[in-house]
Design a protein around this motif. Structure first.
Motif, mmCIF file in Angstrom:
data_model
loop_
_atom_site.group_PDB
_atom_site.id
_atom_site.type_symbol
_atom_site.label_atom_id
_atom_site.label_comp_id
_atom_site.label_asym_id
_atom_site.label_seq_id
_atom_site.Cartn_x
_atom_site.Cartn_y
_atom_site.Cartn_z
ATOM 1 N N GLY A 1 0.796 -1.220 0.000
ATOM 2 C CA GLY A 1 0.000 0.000 0.000
ATOM 3 C C GLY A 1 0.826 1.265 0.000
ATOM 4 O O GLY A 1 0.331 2.350 -0.354
ATOM 5 N N ALA A 2 2.094 1.175 0.385
ATOM 6 C CA ALA A 2 2.959 2.353 0.455
ATOM 7 C C ALA A 2 3.886 2.474 -0.754
ATOM 8 O O ALA A 2 4.660 3.426 -0.845
ATOM 9 C CB ALA A 2 3.806 2.304 1.731
ATOM 10 N N ILE A 3 3.821 1.530 -1.694
ATOM 11 C CA ILE A 3 4.721 1.517 -2.847
ATOM 12 C C ILE A 3 3.910 1.783 -4.111
ATOM 13 O O ILE A 3 2.946 1.072 -4.397
ATOM 14 C CB ILE A 3 5.458 0.171 -2.958
ATOM 15 N N THR A 4 4.296 2.804 -4.854
ATOM 16 C CA THR A 4 3.606 3.177 -6.085
ATOM 17 C C THR A 4 4.374 2.640 -7.286
ATOM 18 O O THR A 4 5.560 2.955 -7.468
ATOM 19 C CB THR A 4 3.478 4.699 -6.208
ATOM 20 N N THR A 5 3.715 1.828 -8.095
ATOM 21 C CA THR A 5 4.362 1.238 -9.268
ATOM 22 C C THR A 5 3.594 1.512 -10.556
ATOM 23 O O THR A 5 4.025 1.090 -11.632
ATOM 24 C CB THR A 5 4.484 -0.291 -9.094
ATOM 25 N N GLY A 6 2.466 2.197 -10.471
ATOM 26 C CA GLY A 6 1.661 2.465 -11.654
ATOM 27 C C GLY A 6 0.706 1.351 -11.995
ATOM 28 O O GLY A 6 -0.025 1.429 -12.988
ATOM 29 N N THR A 7 0.684 0.315 -11.196
ATOM 30 C CA THR A 7 -0.219 -0.809 -11.405
ATOM 31 C C THR A 7 -0.500 -1.443 -10.044
ATOM 32 O O THR A 7 0.081 -1.038 -9.025
ATOM 33 C CB THR A 7 0.399 -1.848 -12.352
ATOM 34 N N TYR B 1 0.020 -3.538 -7.010
ATOM 35 C CA TYR B 1 1.337 -3.961 -6.556
ATOM 36 C C TYR B 1 1.519 -5.469 -6.639
ATOM 37 O O TYR B 1 2.625 -5.944 -6.914
ATOM 38 C CB TYR B 1 1.589 -3.488 -5.126
ATOM 39 N N TYR C 1 2.854 -6.318 -9.867
ATOM 40 C CA TYR C 1 4.248 -5.892 -10.015
ATOM 41 C C TYR C 1 5.201 -6.848 -9.311
ATOM 42 O O TYR C 1 6.264 -7.194 -9.838
ATOM 43 C CB TYR C 1 4.417 -4.482 -9.443
ATOM 44 N N THR D 1 13.360 4.741 -8.248
ATOM 45 C CA THR D 1 13.152 5.259 -6.896
ATOM 46 C C THR D 1 14.392 5.089 -6.021
ATOM 47 O O THR D 1 14.418 5.572 -4.891
ATOM 48 C CB THR D 1 11.977 4.536 -6.222
#
Length: 252
Positions: free
Chosen positions: A46-52, A54, A57, A190
């Motif tokens: 929930g704290a990691i943004t990957t564009g999709t 998670y 990913y 990142t």
């Protein structure tokens, strides 16, 4: 030639039978990746943004981590044979080192196939939704097979020179650590610049990006060829080095 093939098949059968008895190794090669996947998906995701999503990913990275755990156990199995008296008994027989190592590597591939299937099934239960067509699944399986063979032969070489089972386990730490310095869990952009350079130019990242692209439709670019070249090159070098190290150890 036929004698070498027969020896290899015999050692393959032996290694697979030993693998069936060594249930704890198989269980750990499945349980540890599952725990890692649950940790990243439900705790960190929930704290990691990957564009999709998670989970989509992270699953390719977990699959490679799973194969790393399975391949690393090959070093332990080979070291156990080298230091437990098995190889000493084989010295009196016309059994080549390639046949002995082939047995361990084949058992590693079988173990990895089972654990990877379990991990992918669990990932689907956690929300993983691959978009791959049958051809892309076959390409993924082929790349993972190359990767597992390369790691397993590398691990077999490390096990050949290890003086104990414990040291063999320590030698294989690198192949378990490298996925953490790749794009397995977070996008490389990142990372700090010095770490990003390491991540983007080590062999695990193109393999992960290719598997991710095949399964989820993200762009692959030229990473597919890079991944195949890394795996083929590492496999060829590992087979040659592992066989040489085994013969040197046996003939000492």
């Amino acid at each position: 030639m036929s004698h070498a093939i027969a020896d290899s098949l015999t050692m393959v059968g032996r290694s697979i039978r030993l693998g069936r008895r060594n249930v704890d190794t198989l269980v750990m090669s499945i349980v540890l990746p599952l725990m890692m996947m649950a940790l990243f998906v439900y705790v960190f995701g929930g704290a990691i943004t990957t564009g999709t999503a998670y989970v989509n990913y992270v699953v390719p990275g977990i699959v490679l981590l799973c194969t790393g755990y399975g391949a690393a156990s090959t070093a332990v199995s080979v070291a156990d044979d080298m230091n437990g008296g098995m190889v000493d008994r084989l010295r009196s027989m016309p059994v080549g080192g390639f046949a002995v190592l082939t047995g361990h590597v084949t058992a590693s591939v079988a173990r990895n196939a089972l654990s990877t299937a379990v991990v992918v099934g669990a990932a689907v239960a956690m929300g993983f939704r691959p978009s791959a067509a049958p051809v892309e699944w076959l390409a993924t399986a082929g790349l993972l097979l190359l990767y597992v063979l390369a790691l397993s032969w590398l691990a077999a070489g490390l096990g050949s020179v290890a003086k104990s089972v414990e040291s063999a386990s320590a030698f294989s730490f690198l192949m378990l650590f490298l996925p953490y310095l790749s794009s397995a869990f977070v996008p490389t952009h990142t990372m700090p610049p010095f770490l990003r350079g390491v991540s983007e130019h080590q062999p695990i990242t193109p393999v992960i990006e290719t598997v991710r692209g095949l399964l989820t439709g993200t762009p692959i670019g030229d990473r597919g060829w890079v991944a195949v070249l890394w795996c083929v090159g590492l496999l060829a070098a590992s087979v040659a080095v592992a066989t040489a190290l085994y013969r040197r150890r046996v003939n000492d």
